[in-house]
Structures are given as structure tokens and as C-alpha cells.
Design a protein around this motif. Sequence first.
Motif, mmCIF file in Angstrom:
data_model
loop_
_atom_site.group_PDB
_atom_site.id
_atom_site.type_symbol
_atom_site.label_atom_id
_atom_site.label_comp_id
_atom_site.label_asym_id
_atom_site.label_seq_id
_atom_site.Cartn_x
_atom_site.Cartn_y
_atom_site.Cartn_z
ATOM 1 N N UNK A 36 2.482 6.943 8.126
ATOM 2 C CA UNK A 36 1.937 8.052 7.707
ATOM 3 C C UNK A 36 1.824 8.290 6.090
ATOM 4 N N UNK A 37 2.911 7.485 5.439
ATOM 5 C CA UNK A 37 2.801 7.389 3.944
ATOM 6 C C UNK A 37 1.810 6.456 3.524
ATOM 7 N N UNK B 225 -4.005 5.950 1.368
ATOM 8 C CA UNK B 225 -5.417 5.452 1.370
ATOM 9 C C UNK B 225 -5.743 5.785 2.736
ATOM 10 N N UNK B 226 -6.853 6.543 2.629
ATOM 11 C CA UNK B 226 -7.436 7.032 3.983
ATOM 12 C C UNK B 226 -8.879 6.335 4.169
ATOM 13 N N UNK B 227 -9.346 5.611 3.164
ATOM 14 C CA UNK B 227 -10.698 5.067 3.303
ATOM 15 C C UNK B 227 -10.979 4.510 4.545
ATOM 16 N N UNK B 228 -9.980 3.624 5.154
ATOM 17 C CA UNK B 228 -10.300 2.800 6.410
ATOM 18 C C UNK B 228 -10.586 4.040 7.433
ATOM 19 N N UNK B 229 -9.971 5.098 7.572
ATOM 20 C CA UNK B 229 -10.425 5.942 8.594
ATOM 21 C C UNK B 229 -11.767 6.648 8.443
ATOM 22 N N UNK B 230 -12.153 6.613 7.188
ATOM 23 C CA UNK B 230 -13.380 7.532 7.040
ATOM 24 C C UNK B 230 -14.513 6.204 7.298
ATOM 25 N N UNK B 231 -14.199 4.994 6.908
ATOM 26 C CA UNK B 231 -15.414 4.111 7.417
ATOM 27 C C UNK B 231 -15.526 3.807 8.877
ATOM 28 N N UNK B 232 -14.210 3.801 9.327
ATOM 29 C CA UNK B 232 -14.062 3.539 10.878
ATOM 30 C C UNK B 232 -14.804 4.616 11.725
ATOM 31 N N UNK C 69 -5.368 10.378 14.225
ATOM 32 C CA UNK C 69 -6.170 10.676 13.096
ATOM 33 C C UNK C 69 -7.658 10.318 13.243
ATOM 34 N N UNK C 70 -7.667 8.994 13.578
ATOM 35 C CA UNK C 70 -8.993 8.423 13.770
ATOM 36 C C UNK C 70 -9.934 9.597 14.848
ATOM 37 N N UNK D 85 0.928 -1.271 -0.052
ATOM 38 C CA UNK D 85 0.133 0.041 0.105
ATOM 39 C C UNK D 85 0.945 1.240 -0.156
ATOM 40 N N UNK D 86 2.211 1.060 -0.275
ATOM 41 C CA UNK D 86 3.068 2.148 -0.394
ATOM 42 C C UNK D 86 3.780 2.065 -1.789
ATOM 43 N N UNK D 87 4.466 3.039 -2.413
ATOM 44 C CA UNK D 87 5.028 2.771 -3.296
ATOM 45 C C UNK D 87 6.427 2.003 -3.379
ATOM 46 N N UNK D 88 7.092 1.629 -4.593
ATOM 47 C CA UNK D 88 8.227 0.763 -4.409
ATOM 48 C C UNK D 88 9.481 1.696 -3.940
#
Lengths: 332, 254
Positions: free
Chosen positions: B16-17, B22-29, B117-118, A92-95
Motif C-alpha cells: 500500500x505504501x 507511485x500509481x503509474x503502473x496501475x494506470x498503464x495496466x 486496485x487494478x 520506491x518507498x521512503x527511508x
Amino acid sequence: MDFAVQVKNLVKVYDGKVKALDGVELDVEPGEVFALLGPNGAGKTTLIRILTTQLKPTAGEAYIFGLNVVRNGGKVRRLISYVPQEMSVWTDISGYENLLVYAKIFDVPSHERGKIIDEVLENMGLTHVKNDLVRTYSGGMIRRLEIACAMLTKPKIMFLDEPTIGLDPAARKVVWERLGVFKEEYGVTIFFTTHYMDEADLYADDIAIINQGKIVARGTSEDLKHSLGGEVISFTLEKAAIKPELFQELRKLVFVKDVLVENGSLNVFVDDAESTLSILMNFLKSEGLSVGKVSINKPTLDDVFLKHVGTRLEEKGRISDVTQMRYMIRRG
Amino acid sequence: MMEGLKNMLVMIELELRRLRHDRTEIYFRAVQPILWILIYGPVMSSVRAIPTGGVPYTDFITPGVMIQTTTFVSIFYGLMMVWERESGILKKLLVTPASRYSMVIGRSMASGVRALFQALIILPIALIIGVRFIPNPAYFSLAFTIIFFASGGFAAISILVASFMKTRERFMGIGQAIIMPLFFASNALYPVQMMPPILREFSTFNPLSYVVDAVRGLLITGDLSNLLMDLVAIAIFDAVSFILASISFKRIIE
């Protein structure tokens, strides 16, 4: 000069029951490309995991460049890098970010980090996708990224557990070419396991075959093949005709170095096929056997494996298992 | 020590990276806690059955609900450890020079960042529905620091659990079984004094109660009389969970 890997009477027993390693003895010279071959469950991965300080041996000793893997684990970890059989990058992060995280863990100085990361990405042919999420990579690209992670720290020895499993032949070739260049440049020792005989044959300076936790054969590919004899004569016979007594009778012939049977074909290893073929034909005839087809070949590493392990390396099922597993892991 | 701190920062950076991509999990939670303060809070406050010491009921439960979600995030962080075990990531990390304890603490605190963040995402919603926070930046900073460290402690507990539960399904079950009792046997939704005696006893050992008490004092009521005790309890909780998780971590790859 210390050996890159030195293993003395290594034993590993899991849960007091399963004996994975049963007195392994092994030396690997620095700067070599070393292949460890063996059927599933022979102890390849266990040996690698002990050498990379993940598991403690039950008995015996192992050294990496003279450092004991149990007592000097911390120091050993500074010399080695490791690519496990399973997928080992964050998808879920870049190479580039994957490499950055490892560079920081390994204390690569900040002013060199960017340069070194770009270099290994270039080395592994991943520059054009370095900012894409790893999730979007192909299987071959992920494997190359994993090897790039292992190159990052310019280790003295790399342990690669099935580095090319599940890759198509073109992708495998690319991986090995890149590894070759890296080895030439930095003199790194490469210790790998594989299911592809041709890979061990082509790229390994030295080969060991492990079976049931013991090293059963050792040498260069040429040595190993030569130990079987200069040529192999294959006779196609009816399956029912191949009896144990036939084996024994054949082995009594002075010029026969070994006899192996596989799928109704009787393989006789000799130094010189030309001078012995007619004698063998007459012998089979006198035993009342009718020969369907005769072919003469050079022994292959496959034959060596068959002789020492008793079966051919079961490539297909195994590879699709691992590919499937890696695929599932990738999808999370 | 320095090495541990550095690895912790690297693991936080990794988290953080991940969040950046991808922040969708935070929104859904965030859906569940928002329902608590949007629906459960107003409904229960109309009953007026729970003594809250003068603050509106929705205000009273906001810190508890916030901390429930952050605890969820942390406890399920172990799930990621189980996944990383199934893949080869943990094996590879353990072959780096980083020490095992720095990996455990690093990953735990990385989960703390995610939890922060949550918690932050609930704030604007709470403000919109009229929850009154104490407008003191120092109190806010301290409250969120507490959430960060407490979440780290809970993540360490989840790493400890992960080292025993080696499949994701088992972990899911046990995760639920840990969180809901912690939540209901705490002062998140009602004062401890309202509980039956046995639960009240349990609540003294429930780290969640101390976290909620401290954060509620800092954000809503301004009652800081127990703050020192809360901080000490959270520090002990963190230390114990870090130590246990570090000891047990080795199991996870065997």
C-alpha cells in the motif's frame, strides 16, 4: 561464556563440484570487531551466508552465541542482523518506511517503534531525508540506511558483507564512526568483510585472512604485521634479475624472516633494517645485481595479505563491478 | 499462525505504501482491459455470435477482462521477486525471524491488494459505457474478496515460477506463456460450452474459469448456482499454490 561465532571444520560444496569452504575453523569473541579478508571467490560471502542461516553447510558445524545455525536457525535469526553486499532496501518507498517495515517484522513494540526508528536514523545521519524516496538517495546514504536497518533490532551480532564498498573515503569514515558509536553503546559484535585493507587495519580488533576456502592467517593487525618482521627493505631491481634461486639464497640468511616480490621490487622482511642493510647490499652485489633504489618501511597489512594469498587485494576492478551492479539495481 | 498473519499484514502495508508513492503502473495496466470492454466488447456484440444467456456481450466479458488484468498483475508479481533476489532484499528478509511460508503468503496477498486496485479502476469505465452491475453491496464485497484471494493464489504461482527462472528476461517470457492460455481457455470471453472438447476438459482445471464464473454471477448475471463449487475450487487452488511456493521459495536465494 560462548563465542559470538564459533566455526568448526566447516565445508561447503556447491552442486557437488565447487568447493567454496574447505574446513574453516574460526572463533570470534563477543564484543569484537572482526574483519574477514580474502580475494574474490575465497569463500567470504559463503561463510557469512552460512552463519546467517541462509545456506546449509555440507559438513562441519557453526554456532552463534552457542546456538547451532542449522538446528536453531529461528533463534539465531533473532540475535543477528545482516547487510548483504547487494542493495537491500526498497527504493520506491521512503527511508523511514523501510525501517518501519523491518521494525514490524522484528516485532518492535508499537509504542517504541517511532522512537527507535528516529534514533537509528539520527545515528546514521539520515534524519533530514527520512521521508524522501530511497531512489533519490546517494550510494553512501543507501548504505547507511541499510546499516540503520541492521541496527534497528539492537542485535547481538551484525554481519556486514562489504559495508563500505564503492563509497568515497569520507563516506566510509562516516559509516565507521557511526558503527563505532553504536558498538560502544550496545556492545554489539561486528563481523565484516572488506576490500579495503586500511579499514581492517583501523577498525578491526581481530582479522582473519581466508583463501581458497581456508583460514590462512589470524590475529590482530599488529600481530599479523609483526609476524613478517619489524621492517621491510625494498630493493628496486630489474625484473629479469629476480630468480627463484635468489629467493632461496636470501631465505638462508638467518636474519631474513621472509622475501616477497612485487613489480620488480624485492621486499625483504627483517627485524632490524639498520644492522642488516649493508649485508644485504653486499649479498646482492655479489650476485651481480645492480640495485636501483632502496627504501625501508614498516610491513603493512597489504604485505601480510600478499604473503598468505599470493596477490594483493584487487580493489579497483572489483569495486567498480559492485558499484555498477548496485547502481543498476537501484534503477531497477 | 499469528506470526504469519502479522507478516502478511506487514507485506500488505508495504504494498500500500508503494502504491501511495507511485500509481503509474496501475494506470498503464488499465489501458488494455479498457480497450477490451470499449472496443472488443461492442464489436463482438454486434456480431451476436456468442450466446451469453441474455446479458449484453460487453457486460458478459467485463468480469473476465477484470480478472485477466488482476491475473496479469499477480503473475508478474514474481518479476518483483526476481528483482528482489538480484538485489539483496530477499536475502535480508530470509535472515529475519519471519518464517518462509509467512513471507510467501504475505507477499502473495500483498499482490492481491495491488490486484484489487487494478480491478477497481476498471469499474467506473465499465459504468460509463453502460455495463449494468447488480446493485448489491454484499455481492460486490464477496466478488472483490474472491478477486483478492484468487490473485494471491496466482501470485504464489508466480513466486513458484520465479524460484526456477532466475533472470528477468526468462521470467517475462514464461509469464506471457502462462497468462494467455489461461485467459483464452477460460470462460472469460465465451461460455465454456462453445469450446472444442479438449479445451473444455482443460477449462475444468483452469482456476481462472472458477474465478470468472463466481464474479460474473455476483456482479452481472446473479446466477449463483455454481458459487459454492467455485469457492471450493479457488480455496483448493490457493492452498496448493501457497504450499508449492513455500516449499520452492528456499531455492530462490540459493
